[in-house]
Design an enzyme around this catalytic site. Structure first.
Site, PDB file in Angstrom:
ATOM      1  N   CYS A 246      39.134  40.840  60.888  1.00 36.10           N
ATOM      2  CA  CYS A 246      38.931  41.236  59.378  1.00 36.10           C
ATOM      3  C   CYS A 246      40.269  41.932  58.716  1.00 36.10           C
ATOM      4  O   CYS A 246      40.495  42.990  59.366  1.00 36.10           O
ATOM      5  CB  CYS A 246      37.726  41.958  59.242  1.00 36.10           C
ATOM      6  SG  CYS A 246      37.132  42.511  57.621  1.00 36.10           S
TER       7      CYS A 246
ATOM      8  N   GLU B 252      43.200  49.071  56.969  1.00 31.41           N
ATOM      9  CA  GLU B 252      42.206  48.996  58.263  1.00 31.41           C
ATOM     10  C   GLU B 252      41.986  47.641  58.650  1.00 31.41           C
ATOM     11  O   GLU B 252      42.095  46.809  57.542  1.00 31.41           O
ATOM     12  CB  GLU B 252      40.879  49.845  58.143  1.00 31.41           C
ATOM     13  CG  GLU B 252      41.025  51.493  58.093  1.00 31.41           C
ATOM     14  CD  GLU B 252      39.865  52.111  58.010  1.00 31.41           C
ATOM     15  OE1 GLU B 252      38.836  51.519  57.408  1.00 31.41           O
ATOM     16  OE2 GLU B 252      39.912  53.294  57.985  1.00 31.41           O
TER      17      GLU B 252
ATOM     18  N   CYS C  48      30.702  49.999  47.638  1.00 30.20           N
ATOM     19  CA  CYS C  48      31.528  49.572  48.783  1.00 30.20           C
ATOM     20  C   CYS C  48      32.622  50.794  48.844  1.00 30.20           C
ATOM     21  O   CYS C  48      32.837  51.578  47.824  1.00 30.20           O
ATOM     22  CB  CYS C  48      32.366  48.449  48.272  1.00 30.20           C
ATOM     23  SG  CYS C  48      33.815  48.043  49.474  1.00 30.20           S
TER      24      CYS C  48
ATOM     25  N   CYS D 123      41.556  49.660  46.346  1.00 32.37           N
ATOM     26  CA  CYS D 123      41.091  48.409  45.625  1.00 32.37           C
ATOM     27  C   CYS D 123      40.909  48.778  44.144  1.00 32.37           C
ATOM     28  O   CYS D 123      40.640  49.889  43.980  1.00 32.37           O
ATOM     29  CB  CYS D 123      39.911  47.864  46.374  1.00 32.37           C
ATOM     30  SG  CYS D 123      39.180  46.231  45.569  1.00 32.37           S
TER      31      CYS D 123
ATOM     32  N   CYS E  91      31.424  46.034  56.856  1.00 33.18           N
ATOM     33  CA  CYS E  91      31.895  45.590  55.571  1.00 33.18           C
ATOM     34  C   CYS E  91      31.387  46.927  54.750  1.00 33.18           C
ATOM     35  O   CYS E  91      30.602  47.386  54.727  1.00 33.18           O
ATOM     36  CB  CYS E  91      30.854  44.783  55.332  1.00 33.18           C
ATOM     37  SG  CYS E  91      31.140  42.982  55.792  1.00 33.18           S
TER      38      CYS E  91
ATOM     39  N   CYS F  23      33.180  48.118  42.832  1.00 37.48           N
ATOM     40  CA  CYS F  23      31.653  47.852  43.390  1.00 37.48           C
ATOM     41  C   CYS F  23      31.106  49.081  43.546  1.00 37.48           C
ATOM     42  O   CYS F  23      31.783  49.608  44.649  1.00 37.48           O
ATOM     43  CB  CYS F  23      31.793  46.747  44.505  1.00 37.48           C
ATOM     44  SG  CYS F  23      32.865  45.400  44.036  1.00 37.48           S
TER      45      CYS F  23
HETATM   46  N1  SAH Z   1      37.028  41.925  47.758  1.00 31.37           N
HETATM   47  C1  SAH Z   1      36.548  41.017  48.476  1.00 31.37           C
HETATM   48  C2  SAH Z   1      36.679  41.253  50.148  1.00 31.37           C
HETATM   49  C3  SAH Z   1      36.402  42.492  50.478  1.00 31.37           C
HETATM   50  S1  SAH Z   1      34.777  43.070  50.821  1.00 31.37           S
HETATM   51  C4  SAH Z   1      35.214  40.574  48.132  1.00 31.37           C
HETATM   52  O1  SAH Z   1      34.616  41.506  47.313  1.00 31.37           O
HETATM   53  O2  SAH Z   1      34.613  39.652  48.438  1.00 31.37           O
HETATM   54  C5  SAH Z   1      33.885  41.775  51.928  1.00 31.37           C
HETATM   55  C6  SAH Z   1      32.462  41.855  51.759  1.00 31.37           C
HETATM   56  O3  SAH Z   1      31.794  42.811  52.112  1.00 31.37           O
HETATM   57  C7  SAH Z   1      32.253  41.692  50.426  1.00 31.37           C
HETATM   58  O4  SAH Z   1      31.307  40.605  50.242  1.00 31.37           O
HETATM   59  C8  SAH Z   1      31.380  42.691  49.827  1.00 31.37           C
HETATM   60  O5  SAH Z   1      30.468  42.723  48.866  1.00 31.37           O
HETATM   61  C9  SAH Z   1      30.783  43.257  51.140  1.00 31.37           C
HETATM   62  N2  SAH Z   1      30.488  44.804  51.162  1.00 31.37           N
HETATM   63  C10 SAH Z   1      31.027  45.849  50.541  1.00 31.37           C
HETATM   64  N3  SAH Z   1      30.493  46.915  50.858  1.00 31.37           N
HETATM   65  C11 SAH Z   1      29.553  46.787  51.627  1.00 31.37           C
HETATM   66  C12 SAH Z   1      28.730  47.738  52.253  1.00 31.37           C
HETATM   67  N4  SAH Z   1      28.711  48.777  52.268  1.00 31.37           N
HETATM   68  N5  SAH Z   1      27.765  46.853  53.256  1.00 31.37           N
HETATM   69  C13 SAH Z   1      27.452  45.511  53.281  1.00 31.37           C
HETATM   70  N6  SAH Z   1      28.680  44.775  52.858  1.00 31.37           N
HETATM   71  C14 SAH Z   1      29.534  45.338  51.969  1.00 31.37           C
END
Ligand code: SAH
Length: 344
Positions: free
Chosen positions: A103, A90, A117, A110, A335, A114
């Site tokens: 973005c 995406e 996420c 991935c 995000c 986390c």
């Molecule tokens: N893997 C990388 C980039 C992708 S995520 C990273 O971790 O930085 C981009 C951002 O979105 C990261 O800061 C991540 O922690 C955040 N993120 C992930 N899931 C989210 C959610 N459900 N709501 C808000 N931010 C989220």
């Protein structure tokens, strides 16, 4: 057939020499591919028809295609992008008053885990190719011109995947985006976001790319962070901090800490104090990211008071803090919501 975009300019030059052609043909083709983002050898009109046919017998171009386009009420556009092998990622266009941000994804799925996420629920299938990353940027640039009458202004590696786990291709894609004879994007408008792999942060600092770095911190309390982001157990915060200090001393660029505040998880004074101690060790600012629920029942955006408490205490400690409101939430483009839901 091999994608012609896997060839460097030098390799292209060698190829044309081997065909008995003038070396400058390579530059012409390179320009079509990386500056004009052309997806058809047939349409390279400054080459003879014979030459175009000869190239097409050996090479192909595998562009990304938009499988599904969704528009949010706030103007955000989410592209479900199909790769040549049928896999999906995406890519999101985020408009504000003055800018358009792309973005982009760096991996299909991935490999990190986390808990909060949505992308973490997808298995990592493969890394994206350089051209697949650049194509996302070119796509969103075209959409920005079409829908907002202005070119793309910013790029963030905050889509699917961990950019540092596809290091080589991410770096090469940045070189392609910033090449003044190619797309000519300013590196200052590109942000690489990482969950924090110290060795790779140092490597990126050494590349001299002049891009920005964002680090997804979410908790400066080691034990807590390891629960939220289990893979991070391998990377102690002290080691990450050392790599961030190395980043700053090498690039002169402050670091952005991405941070969600969740109810009953990291919304206490103790969490804030740990964050302040962490921030004080390197020039940095904090982006408080509004959490986008992924329906797991464990993680919830904190209440207004907790957020205000964070802002107040960080500011009192002299730390710049910004609140990043969520965009595109109604179409799961925000995000951490990128999980190919539409294709289920
Ligand atoms: N893997 C990388 C980039 C992708 S995520 C990273 O971790 O930085 C981009 C951002 O979105 C990261 O800061 C991540 O922690 C955040 N993120 C992930 N899931 C989210 C959610 N459900 N709501 C808000 N931010 C989220």
């Amino acid at each position: 057939m091999k994608d012609i975009r896997t060839l460097s300019l030098e390799q292209l030059t060698q190829y044309f020499i081997s065909l008995g052609e003038k070396p400058f043909r390579a530059k012409q083709v390179y320009d079509w591919l990386w500056s004009k983002n052309l997806h058809s050898i047939e349409e390279m009109t400054n080459l003879s028809k014979e030459l175009r046919e000869k190239i097409a017998q050996e090479y192909t171009i595998n562009p990304i295609t938009v499988d599904e386009l969704q528009k949010s009420t706030d103007g955000t556009i989410k592209n479900g992008v199909k790769l040549h092998d049928g896999l999906l990622v995406e890519s999101v266009l985020i408009p504000t008053e003055t800018r358009t941000t792309a973005c982009v994804s760096s991996q299909v799925g991935c490999s990190l885990n986390c808990e909060f996420c949505a992308t973490a629920r997808l298995k990592r299938m493969r890394n994206l190719e350089v051209a697949e990353i650049v194509d996302q940027v070119a796509l969103i640039d075209r959409q920005s011109k079409l829908y907002f009458d202005r070119p793309l202004s910013n790029i963030v590696f905050m889509g699917m995947g961990e950019p540092m786990m596809n290091y080589k291709n991410v770096v090469e894609s940045i070189k392609k985006m910033t090449d003044p004879t190619g797309m000519g994007m300013s590196p200052r408008r590109i942000t690489v976001s990482t969950s924090g792999i110290p060795k790779m942060i140092r490597m990126l600092a050494d590349e001299n790319l002049r891009v920005k770095l964002a680090f997804s911190l979410h908790s400066a309390i080691e034990k807590k962070r390891n629960e939220i982001m289990p893979f991070s157990g391998k990377f102690p915060l002290t080691e990450i901090m050392e790599s961030l200090q190395y980043w700053y001393s090498n690039t002169g660029n402050p670091i952005t800490f991405e941070y969600c505040v969740w109810k009953n998880i990291n919304d206490t004074d103790e969490d804030i104090k740990a964050l302040i101690r962490f921030c004080k060790q390197v020039p940095s600012k904090v982006n408080l990211i509004q959490y986008n629920p992924i329906g797991d029942g464990k993680y919830d955006q904190c209440n207004k008071e907790a957020e205000e408490n964070y802002v107040r205490q960080l500011e009192k400690a002299g730390i710049t803090v910004l609140i990043r409101r969520s965009r595109g939430g109604d179409i799961d483009a925000a995000c951490g919501q990128l999980a190919n839901k539409s294709s289920d």
